[in-house]
Each structure stands twice: as C-alpha cells, then as structure tokens.
Design a protein around this motif. Sequence first.
Motif, PDB file in Angstrom:
ATOM      1  N   TYR A  24     -22.872  15.365 -23.841  1.00  0.00           N
ATOM      2  CA  TYR A  24     -21.641  14.671 -24.271  1.00  0.00           C
ATOM      3  C   TYR A  24     -20.725  15.629 -25.033  1.00  0.00           C
ATOM      4  CZ  TYR A  24     -18.507  11.714 -26.948  1.00  0.00           C
ATOM      5  OH  TYR A  24     -17.377  11.173 -27.517  1.00  0.00           O
ATOM      6  N   VAL A 108     -14.251   7.570 -34.229  1.00  0.00           N
ATOM      7  CA  VAL A 108     -15.495   7.190 -33.569  1.00  0.00           C
ATOM      8  C   VAL A 108     -16.642   8.125 -33.964  1.00  0.00           C
ATOM      9  CG1 VAL A 108     -14.425   5.910 -31.698  1.00  0.00           C
ATOM     10  CG2 VAL A 108     -14.770   8.355 -31.424  1.00  0.00           C
ATOM     11  N   TYR A 129      -7.074   7.168 -33.470  1.00  0.00           N
ATOM     12  CA  TYR A 129      -6.491   6.969 -32.135  1.00  0.00           C
ATOM     13  C   TYR A 129      -5.548   5.776 -32.209  1.00  0.00           C
ATOM     14  CZ  TYR A 129     -10.600   9.540 -30.423  1.00  0.00           C
ATOM     15  OH  TYR A 129     -11.569  10.477 -30.200  1.00  0.00           O
ATOM     16  N   MET A 158      -5.067  10.521 -25.561  1.00  0.00           N
ATOM     17  CA  MET A 158      -6.079   9.706 -24.911  1.00  0.00           C
ATOM     18  C   MET A 158      -5.583   8.281 -24.637  1.00  0.00           C
ATOM     19  SD  MET A 158     -10.090   9.468 -25.747  1.00  0.00           S
ATOM     20  CE  MET A 158     -10.705  10.938 -25.033  1.00  0.00           C
ATOM     21  N   PRO A 161      -8.998   7.403 -20.869  1.00  0.00           N
ATOM     22  CA  PRO A 161     -10.022   8.452 -20.970  1.00  0.00           C
ATOM     23  C   PRO A 161     -10.213   9.225 -19.668  1.00  0.00           C
ATOM     24  CG  PRO A 161     -11.075   6.293 -20.823  1.00  0.00           C
ATOM     25  CD  PRO A 161      -9.592   6.046 -20.767  1.00  0.00           C
ATOM     26  N   ARG A 164     -15.944  12.142 -17.501  1.00  0.00           N
ATOM     27  CA  ARG A 164     -16.853  13.277 -17.732  1.00  0.00           C
ATOM     28  C   ARG A 164     -18.112  13.058 -16.919  1.00  0.00           C
ATOM     29  NH1 ARG A 164     -15.332  12.286 -23.773  1.00  0.00           N
ATOM     30  NH2 ARG A 164     -13.147  12.906 -23.649  1.00  0.00           N
ATOM     31  N   PHE A 224     -19.372   2.631 -26.499  1.00  0.00           N
ATOM     32  CA  PHE A 224     -18.547   3.215 -25.443  1.00  0.00           C
ATOM     33  C   PHE A 224     -17.653   2.172 -24.786  1.00  0.00           C
ATOM     34  CE2 PHE A 224     -20.392   7.219 -25.922  1.00  0.00           C
ATOM     35  CZ  PHE A 224     -19.577   8.094 -25.231  1.00  0.00           C
ATOM     36  N   MET A 227     -14.725   1.662 -26.928  1.00  0.00           N
ATOM     37  CA  MET A 227     -13.754   2.763 -26.834  1.00  0.00           C
ATOM     38  C   MET A 227     -12.935   2.632 -25.551  1.00  0.00           C
ATOM     39  SD  MET A 227     -15.410   6.198 -28.398  1.00  0.00           S
ATOM     40  CE  MET A 227     -17.040   6.356 -27.736  1.00  0.00           C
ATOM     41  N   ARG A 228     -13.630   2.346 -24.460  1.00  0.00           N
ATOM     42  CA  ARG A 228     -12.940   2.257 -23.172  1.00  0.00           C
ATOM     43  C   ARG A 228     -11.892   1.143 -23.179  1.00  0.00           C
ATOM     44  NH1 ARG A 228     -17.725   2.085 -20.540  1.00  0.00           N
ATOM     45  NH2 ARG A 228     -18.380   4.241 -20.642  1.00  0.00           N
ATOM     46  N   PHE A 231      -8.721   1.702 -26.714  1.00  0.00           N
ATOM     47  CA  PHE A 231      -7.683   2.720 -26.890  1.00  0.00           C
ATOM     48  C   PHE A 231      -6.438   2.187 -26.173  1.00  0.00           C
ATOM     49  CE2 PHE A 231     -10.534   6.696 -27.609  1.00  0.00           C
ATOM     50  CZ  PHE A 231     -11.144   6.044 -28.654  1.00  0.00           C
ATOM     51  N   HIS A 278      -7.820  18.536 -25.847  1.00  0.00           N
ATOM     52  CA  HIS A 278      -8.988  17.707 -26.161  1.00  0.00           C
ATOM     53  C   HIS A 278     -10.281  18.419 -25.724  1.00  0.00           C
ATOM     54  CE1 HIS A 278      -9.424  13.411 -27.548  1.00  0.00           C
ATOM     55  NE2 HIS A 278     -10.687  13.715 -27.299  1.00  0.00           N
ATOM     56  N   ARG A 281     -11.478  17.888 -22.192  1.00  0.00           N
ATOM     57  CA  ARG A 281     -12.196  16.631 -21.938  1.00  0.00           C
ATOM     58  C   ARG A 281     -11.271  15.546 -21.402  1.00  0.00           C
ATOM     59  NH1 ARG A 281     -16.974  16.615 -24.927  1.00  0.00           N
ATOM     60  NH2 ARG A 281     -16.957  14.472 -25.682  1.00  0.00           N
TER      61      ARG A 281
END
Length: 381
Positions: A24, A108, A129, A158, A161, A164, A224, A227-228, A231, A278, A281
């Motif tokens: 990560y 985060v 954010y 961001m 996202p 990754r 997660f 976060m998804r 934001f 970033h 990323r």
Amino acid sequence: MIVASVPDFREAARRRLPRFLFEYIDGGSYAEATLRRNVDDLSRLALRQRVLRDVSKLDLSTELFGQKLSLPVALAPIGLAGLNARRGECQAVRAAEKAGVPFTLSTVGACPIGEVAGAASKPFWFQLYMIRDRAFMRDLLAQAMEANCSALVFTVDMPVPGSRYRDYHTGLAGSGGLQGALWRVAQAMVRPGWAWDVGLWGRPHTLGNVAPVLNGNTGIEDFFAWMRNNFDPSINWRDLDFIRAEWKGPLIIKGILDPEDAKEAAELGADGIVVSNHGGRQLDGVLSSTRALPPIAEAVGDRLTVLADGGIRSGLDVVRMLALGAKGVLLGRAWAWALAAGGEAGITKLLQLIEAEMRVAMALTGTTKIAEIDKTILAGD
Ligand code: HOC
C-alpha cells in the motif's frame, strides 16, 4: 540488517510488514510510470561539484510559515502509515519534533488528532481532503485548531482515487468481507513481529480521525469504503473560501502540478503549495515532481512558499529539489519505511541520515546555507 540508506529502510520495512501494508505504501497507480519517473528524474539531475570554498560551517536551518526548522524538511501526510508500528503517528510526531522538523498528520492516519496532540509537545501540521460531509470537515478543522496545529495541508489532487493494482493483489482494495479479512490476517501472521508490535493482541488501532463516522465498523475495508465514498469530486477553487472561513493558520495546498494552478492558488491567497503528484499514486503518466517544479517555482515562487515531494530517497535528493526552486520538501514513503523498520528511533535515524547526506551534498557543491542552494549548483546550467 544494516540500515545505511533510505532504500535500506525500504527493505527493512518490506521484511517486517504484512504484504498488504508494505505494498500500500510502496505502490503507485496503474503502470506506476509516474512513481518511477519521480525517483529517476530526480536522481538523474547532475550536481555541480565545487572545491576550495571553506565548507567547515554549514547551516541547514530554515524558516517555513514563520516556524524555525533545523532542516528544510517535513514529514508528509500518509494515510494508514501509523499502522506500520504501534500508535505509529505518535511515534512519528515525537521523532519529527526531536529533529526540529514538522510532522503532518493525515486525515486518514491511524491515530486521531487528539491522540497525536497528546504525544506531541510542539505544534504539528494537519492534512485535510475535501470531504462530502462539511460538518465533519468543520469538526476536523476545529480539532486541528484545538490541537494548535501550525499549518493546514489541504490535499486537492484526489477528487477521485487512482487505481492501485498492488492493493487488489494484496486484498486491501476490492476484496472486502470475510475473504479479504482472512487474506490480510494470513499476511499479518507471517509477520508476527509486526503484529505484536502494533498490539493486535492489545488495544487495536482506532482507524484515526475517521473512526467516529464509521458507525462502529472497524475493519480496514470499512475504512477504505468510507474513503472511496466520501472524498468530494465536486472540489473546486471556491472551496478555499470554506477552508479559509474555518482555518485561521497557514494554508498549504498540496497536489499542484501545473503553473496555471499554482498561479490560481497564489491569487486566492494560499500561503504555500506542495508540487506533488501524490507520490505517483493518482494520475499515472503525469510529470514527475522534478520536471513540474521549475516552471511552478518560476511562476509563483515570489508570491508563496513552494514545497515539493516525490521520489526523494536521500539528502542529496533534498538538495536537488531545493536547487529546482523548492523552499522545503516533504518526505513521504521514507518515513513510513523508517517507522516500520524501527519505530520512533527509526525515524530519528532517517532524519539524521538525511541531514548527514545533505551536509555532504552542500559541502561538495560549495554551499553553506540553505538560501545559497539554487539552480547554479546543477551541472549544465
Ligand atoms: C480509496 C481511497 O492519500 C493515499 C492516501 C489516501 C488514499 C485514499 C484511497 O493512499 O494516497
């Protein structure tokens, strides 16, 4: 293992961390072209060796946003990095203040603002954010003010996202539920040193500032998912008014890669910007920080403080970034690796290493003060 360089810290972290955590932090988005460019473009910059210039006294101190620093370096905000060691951000903030540089706590991060404030004895920086829930943002900003944070780093790159791939392979992204959880437990079990150190059998991490809005869900996949979904993709320049109304201290906008955006930030009264992709990323294929920085510093360097991050793997790289026009740099992965490798002592050692390497780079380019470092120390100019 013997740790004598930033890549050594990376290797030590790789050996110690469960795979999902190491990958990560280590990984970038998509084909990771920008991640590689960050490192390659910076290390390829040739320094100009000078001799016979009396470099017996070097002063590496500087001032950023009214704060005296012993080095032109700050620890970058990194999500989840605190999971690399027990109460990780608390260890990091202590190491940073001992070294006389700012620590930046991520929205985060694994430890919440109040806990980090309790571990710190000096002000640290807080990163935010744009979050859909403005009341939650207000609350975080109020906590940051209450904790006496000395700068706000507002991350703007961001709105959505980047993907990754490594996180899919390790089960951190995209594989929620029991299967993902079991896969991560399996990865942690082959790293008993880490599991013991972070206290998996004691008080678990709270998943930081976000814990209160997770509605009692404590899994990393809940974190997660939050976060998804939270934001805010509608983020735009007018949102700076909202931030300014809630935050009275220095405001640093992180994630600028284009001179036009840098000018806009200066226009709107930001105190600083971080030239950043970033850490490779987000949008893979964009410019490395090394290539983006010079025109941005040229455009706005006299109107606000230009910082940069991306690809810094030594004190020599710090000096290179300063030569390109940055007034300071943010160290990202390096501190997360050092935290994994040795906790607070690991970060202390990392910062000593960076300082020692900067000293050599300054001495051999014939510079004795940070303010003397400019593009003339690069060969070819
Ligand atoms: C799915 C959302 O800045 C990082 C952090 C935050 C990531 C949010 C991912 O990992 O780059």
